[in-house]
Design a protein around this motif. Structure first.
Motif, PDB file in Angstrom:
ATOM      1  N   ALA A  26       0.883  -1.181   0.000  1.00 47.61           N
ATOM      2  CA  ALA A  26       0.000   0.000   0.000  1.00 47.61           C
ATOM      3  C   ALA A  26       0.913   1.221   0.000  1.00 47.61           C
ATOM      4  CB  ALA A  26      -0.952  -0.063   1.182  1.00 47.61           C
ATOM      5  N   THR A  29       5.225   2.095   3.833  1.00 50.81           N
ATOM      6  CA  THR A  29       6.007   2.663   4.951  1.00 50.81           C
ATOM      7  C   THR A  29       6.416   1.601   5.969  1.00 50.81           C
ATOM      8  OG1 THR A  29       4.012   3.279   6.174  1.00 50.81           O
ATOM      9  CG2 THR A  29       4.967   4.959   4.733  1.00 50.81           C
ATOM     10  N   LEU A  31       6.406  -1.957   4.664  1.00 47.61           N
ATOM     11  CA  LEU A  31       6.970  -2.997   3.792  1.00 47.61           C
ATOM     12  C   LEU A  31       8.337  -2.604   3.236  1.00 47.61           C
ATOM     13  CD1 LEU A  31       6.589  -5.743   2.511  1.00 47.61           C
ATOM     14  CD2 LEU A  31       5.408  -4.636   0.598  1.00 47.61           C
ATOM     15  N   VAL A  33      10.548  -0.703   4.482  1.00 45.02           N
ATOM     16  CA  VAL A  33      11.563  -0.786   5.545  1.00 45.02           C
ATOM     17  C   VAL A  33      12.043  -2.234   5.656  1.00 45.02           C
ATOM     18  CG1 VAL A  33      11.995  -0.477   8.018  1.00 45.02           C
ATOM     19  CG2 VAL A  33      10.582   1.184   6.785  1.00 45.02           C
ATOM     20  N   LEU A  48      -0.931  -2.362  -4.681  1.00 44.57           N
ATOM     21  CA  LEU A  48      -2.376  -2.053  -4.668  1.00 44.57           C
ATOM     22  C   LEU A  48      -2.657  -0.574  -4.939  1.00 44.57           C
ATOM     23  CD1 LEU A  48      -3.402  -4.101  -1.464  1.00 44.57           C
ATOM     24  CD2 LEU A  48      -3.549  -4.813  -3.860  1.00 44.57           C
ATOM     25  N   ASN A 107      -1.691  -0.511   8.255  1.00 47.57           N
ATOM     26  CA  ASN A 107      -1.573  -0.707   9.710  1.00 47.57           C
ATOM     27  C   ASN A 107      -2.222  -2.035  10.104  1.00 47.57           C
ATOM     28  OD1 ASN A 107      -2.243   1.041  12.736  1.00 47.57           O
ATOM     29  ND2 ASN A 107      -0.295   1.152  11.701  1.00 47.57           N
ATOM     30  N   GLY A 109      -2.626  -4.579   8.030  1.00 48.15           N
ATOM     31  CA  GLY A 109      -1.817  -5.642   7.431  1.00 48.15           C
ATOM     32  C   GLY A 109      -0.638  -5.989   8.323  1.00 48.15           C
ATOM     33  N   ASP A 116      -1.000   2.591  15.619  1.00 51.54           N
ATOM     34  CA  ASP A 116      -1.845   3.606  16.256  1.00 51.54           C
ATOM     35  C   ASP A 116      -3.305   3.570  15.831  1.00 51.54           C
ATOM     36  OD1 ASP A 116      -0.036   4.878  18.009  1.00 51.54           O
ATOM     37  OD2 ASP A 116       0.956   5.804  16.293  1.00 51.54           O
ATOM     38  N   VAL A 159      -7.321  -6.948   2.779  1.00 51.37           N
ATOM     39  CA  VAL A 159      -8.242  -6.009   3.424  1.00 51.37           C
ATOM     40  C   VAL A 159      -8.792  -5.084   2.338  1.00 51.37           C
ATOM     41  CG1 VAL A 159      -8.496  -4.126   5.081  1.00 51.37           C
ATOM     42  CG2 VAL A 159      -6.992  -6.050   5.619  1.00 51.37           C
ATOM     43  N   LYS A 175      -1.509   8.808  23.418  1.00 50.38           N
ATOM     44  CA  LYS A 175      -0.384   7.879  23.274  1.00 50.38           C
ATOM     45  C   LYS A 175       0.818   8.477  23.986  1.00 50.38           C
ATOM     46  CE  LYS A 175       2.502   7.643  19.002  1.00 50.38           C
ATOM     47  NZ  LYS A 175       2.459   7.521  17.540  1.00 50.38           N
ATOM     48  N   MET A 182       7.222  11.319  15.646  1.00 46.84           N
ATOM     49  CA  MET A 182       7.990  10.244  14.997  1.00 46.84           C
ATOM     50  C   MET A 182       8.351   9.164  16.006  1.00 46.84           C
ATOM     51  SD  MET A 182       8.697  10.480  11.729  1.00 46.84           S
ATOM     52  CE  MET A 182      10.320   9.902  11.326  1.00 46.84           C
TER      53      MET A 182
HETATM   54  C1  LIG Z   1       9.474   6.688   9.967  1.00 41.80           C
HETATM   55  C2  LIG Z   1       8.245   5.867  10.275  1.00 41.80           C
HETATM   56  C3  LIG Z   1       7.400   6.275  11.286  1.00 41.80           C
HETATM   57  C4  LIG Z   1       6.270   5.531  11.590  1.00 41.80           C
HETATM   58  N1  LIG Z   1       5.435   5.965  12.602  1.00 41.80           N
HETATM   59  C5  LIG Z   1       4.344   5.239  12.903  1.00 41.80           C
HETATM   60  C6  LIG Z   1       3.483   5.679  13.955  1.00 41.80           C
HETATM   61  O1  LIG Z   1       3.700   6.702  14.595  1.00 41.80           O
HETATM   62  N2  LIG Z   1       2.387   4.907  14.226  1.00 41.80           N
HETATM   63  C7  LIG Z   1       2.100   3.760  13.524  1.00 41.80           C
HETATM   64  O2  LIG Z   1       1.090   3.121  13.815  1.00 41.80           O
HETATM   65  N3  LIG Z   1       2.900   3.349  12.534  1.00 41.80           N
HETATM   66  C8  LIG Z   1       3.996   4.049  12.207  1.00 41.80           C
HETATM   67  N4  LIG Z   1       4.827   3.611  11.207  1.00 41.80           N
HETATM   68  C9  LIG Z   1       4.510   2.355  10.522  1.00 41.80           C
HETATM   69  C10 LIG Z   1       3.636   2.526   9.251  1.00 41.80           C
HETATM   70  O3  LIG Z   1       3.717   3.840   8.750  1.00 41.80           O
HETATM   71  C11 LIG Z   1       2.170   2.188   9.510  1.00 41.80           C
HETATM   72  O4  LIG Z   1       2.032   0.878  10.029  1.00 41.80           O
HETATM   73  C12 LIG Z   1       1.297   2.333   8.260  1.00 41.80           C
HETATM   74  O5  LIG Z   1      -0.052   2.293   8.626  1.00 41.80           O
HETATM   75  C13 LIG Z   1       1.566   1.273   7.213  1.00 41.80           C
HETATM   76  O6  LIG Z   1       0.741   1.558   6.102  1.00 41.80           O
HETATM   77  P1  LIG Z   1       1.273   1.423   4.605  1.00 41.80           P
HETATM   78  O7  LIG Z   1       0.129   1.783   3.724  1.00 41.80           O
HETATM   79  O8  LIG Z   1       2.521   2.161   4.406  1.00 41.80           O
HETATM   80  O9  LIG Z   1       1.520  -0.161   4.560  1.00 41.80           O
HETATM   81  P2  LIG Z   1       2.570  -1.037   3.728  1.00 41.80           P
HETATM   82  O10 LIG Z   1       3.935  -0.829   4.220  1.00 41.80           O
HETATM   83  O11 LIG Z   1       2.333  -0.891   2.265  1.00 41.80           O
HETATM   84  O12 LIG Z   1       2.054  -2.469   4.183  1.00 41.80           O
HETATM   85  C14 LIG Z   1       2.129  -2.865   5.519  1.00 41.80           C
HETATM   86  C15 LIG Z   1       1.723  -4.333   5.643  1.00 41.80           C
HETATM   87  O13 LIG Z   1       0.361  -4.490   5.340  1.00 41.80           O
HETATM   88  C16 LIG Z   1       0.191  -5.354   4.220  1.00 41.80           C
HETATM   89  N5  LIG Z   1      -0.919  -4.765   3.457  1.00 41.80           N
HETATM   90  C17 LIG Z   1      -0.986  -3.533   2.890  1.00 41.80           C
HETATM   91  N6  LIG Z   1      -2.197  -3.335   2.333  1.00 41.80           N
HETATM   92  C18 LIG Z   1      -2.907  -4.461   2.562  1.00 41.80           C
HETATM   93  C19 LIG Z   1      -4.245  -4.873   2.235  1.00 41.80           C
HETATM   94  N7  LIG Z   1      -5.105  -4.083   1.549  1.00 41.80           N
HETATM   95  N8  LIG Z   1      -4.651  -6.100   2.630  1.00 41.80           N
HETATM   96  C20 LIG Z   1      -3.808  -6.905   3.322  1.00 41.80           C
HETATM   97  N9  LIG Z   1      -2.542  -6.595   3.673  1.00 41.80           N
HETATM   98  C21 LIG Z   1      -2.109  -5.367   3.289  1.00 41.80           C
HETATM   99  C22 LIG Z   1       1.532  -5.359   3.508  1.00 41.80           C
HETATM  100  O14 LIG Z   1       1.754  -6.536   2.773  1.00 41.80           O
HETATM  101  C23 LIG Z   1       2.483  -5.236   4.673  1.00 41.80           C
HETATM  102  O15 LIG Z   1       2.672  -6.491   5.283  1.00 41.80           O
HETATM  103  C24 LIG Z   1       5.964   4.347  10.863  1.00 41.80           C
HETATM  104  C25 LIG Z   1       6.820   3.949   9.829  1.00 41.80           C
HETATM  105  C26 LIG Z   1       7.939   4.689   9.522  1.00 41.80           C
HETATM  106  C27 LIG Z   1       8.855   4.250   8.399  1.00 41.80           C
END
Ligand SMILES: Cc1cc2nc3c(=O)[nH]c(=O)nc-3n(C[C@H](O)[C@H](O)[C@H](O)COP(=O)(O)OP(=O)(O)OC[C@H]3O[C@@H](n4cnc5c(N)ncnc54)[C@H](O)[C@@H]3O)c2cc1C
Length: 295
Positions: A26, A29, A31, A33, A48, A107, A109, A116, A159, A175, A182
């Motif tokens: 998605a 952020t 994946l 990493v 997606l 989140n 996934g 959060d 999802v 929180k 960050m």
């Molecule tokens: C610098 C930094 C700071 C961050 N700070 C926070 C924070 O403060 N709070 C927090 O909660 N998170 C934080 N994160 C983590 C991240 O940003 C979150 O978890 C975010 O919601 C992930 O969403 P994404 O769309 O980038 O997911 P992706 O990285 O694209 O995917 C995450 C996971 O979900 C799966 N996935 C994605 N879409 C679907 C779908 N439709 N169905 C099934 N599986 C799926 C992927 O395969 C992967 O396993 C941070 C990350 C970084 C790098």
């Protein structure tokens, strides 16, 4: 590594059915990493981001259907007034760049205990749409998280969206972390008051193997408010009720010691977060009464 970019939801589900190990992408952020650190090397990535349906949200019958690909920034901007609990949590995620890319679907996934979005989804009574080529399964948020970074999705499922009931009373999220921005939560807590149903709902984050509700605390507070007629009078909350609610929320946690904080600190922090969010929510409820009275 194959990188597949379907432009329709049906095609994405067909890929996932054909290749259950294909890893969805998605915002990337989480994946990216993992890929950058070589923690994961999937044979196929299923991008997606070209599927328009995932970027949409709609409202019907008092429920917001939030597409899995809607970013935190859009939750804040477009749904901040409608889904205050989730929007408060979204405002604390990462940085503006992470909020622009990161999604609630991602989140879910990842299903990190520290994610959060999870406490407000639990408090709101959200339901996750798990889709596959054979149809859509509805999973209550409280049954979605099955272990640390594990969720209830079956191999062929993605999802599609999250269904979030519109609040009928105050919602709060708070929180605590090792710095103000960050930061991964050391502990997080969400509260939703539902005066119409005389109901209280909660969500605990980062203080157990999975995000979870504090069921006994919910029951205690709902009963205390009902017994004292406070739902009707909107009178001040007794200090003993605030204190007991905090204690019961802390008791519902099952935290670990790690680099971010000790289990004892997490329990203490949760009690504080629970008391604070309750005090803020109750003040909002009282202010609503003042407005309704024209005061
Ligand atoms: C610098 C930094 C700071 C961050 N700070 C926070 C924070 O403060 N709070 C927090 O909660 N998170 C934080 N994160 C983590 C991240 O940003 C979150 O978890 C975010 O919601 C992930 O969403 P994404 O769309 O980038 O997911 P992706 O990285 O694209 O995917 C995450 C996971 O979900 C799966 N996935 C994605 N879409 C679907 C779908 N439709 N169905 C099934 N599986 C799926 C992927 O395969 C992967 O396993 C941070 C990350 C970084 C790098």
């Amino acid at each position: 590594m194959d990188f597949l970019q379907p432009t329709s939801w049906a095609d994405a589900l067909a890929v996932k059915a054909d290749q259950p190990d294909a890893v969805p992408l998605a915002g990337g952020t989480d994946l990216m990493v993992e890929l950058n650190f070589d923690a994961r090397r999937p044979a196929t990535i299923l991008d997606l981001t070209r599927i328009d349906e995932l970027d949409e949200w709609t409202i019907s019958d008092g429920v917001v259907r939030l597409g899995a690909g809607v970013s935190y920034s859009r939750v804040i901007r477009e749904l901040g007034a409608m889904l205050p609990g989730l929007a408060m949590a979204a405002r604390t995620v990462g940085s503006p760049q992470i909020r622009n890319r990161g999604t609630v679907g991602g989140n879910l996934g990842t299903a990190s205990p520290a994610g959060d979005a999870h406490p407000p989804l639990l408090a709101a009574g959200a339901v996750i749409e798990a889709a596959s080529v054979t149809g859509t399964r509805l999973i209550d948020a409280e049954h979605f998280y099955t272990g640390p970074k594990r969720n209830a999705l079956q191999p062929g499922e993605l999802v599609a969206a999250v269904r979030i009931p519109l609040p009928t009373g105050p919602e709060q999220f708070s929180k605590i972390g090792t710095r103000n921005a960050m930061v991964i939560a050391v502990a997080a807590f969400s509260l939703a008051l539902r005066p119409g149903q005389r109901e209280v709902r909660t969500g605990i984050g980062s203080a157990a193997p999975t995000p979870r509700r504090a069921a006994q605390a919910e029951r205690f507070l709902a009963a205390a408010l009902a017994d004292a007629g406070l739902w009707e009078s909107r009178g001040d909350l007794p200090g003993a009720v605030l204190a007991e609610f905090g204690s019961l929320v802390a008791a519902a946690a099952d935290p670990i010691d790690d680099v971010r904080g000790s289990a004892a600190y997490r329990r203490h922090a949760l009690a504080v977060l629970a008391r604070r969010t309750l005090a803020w929510s109750w003040r909002d409820y009282q202010d609503g009464q003042a407005a309704a009275n024209g005061a």
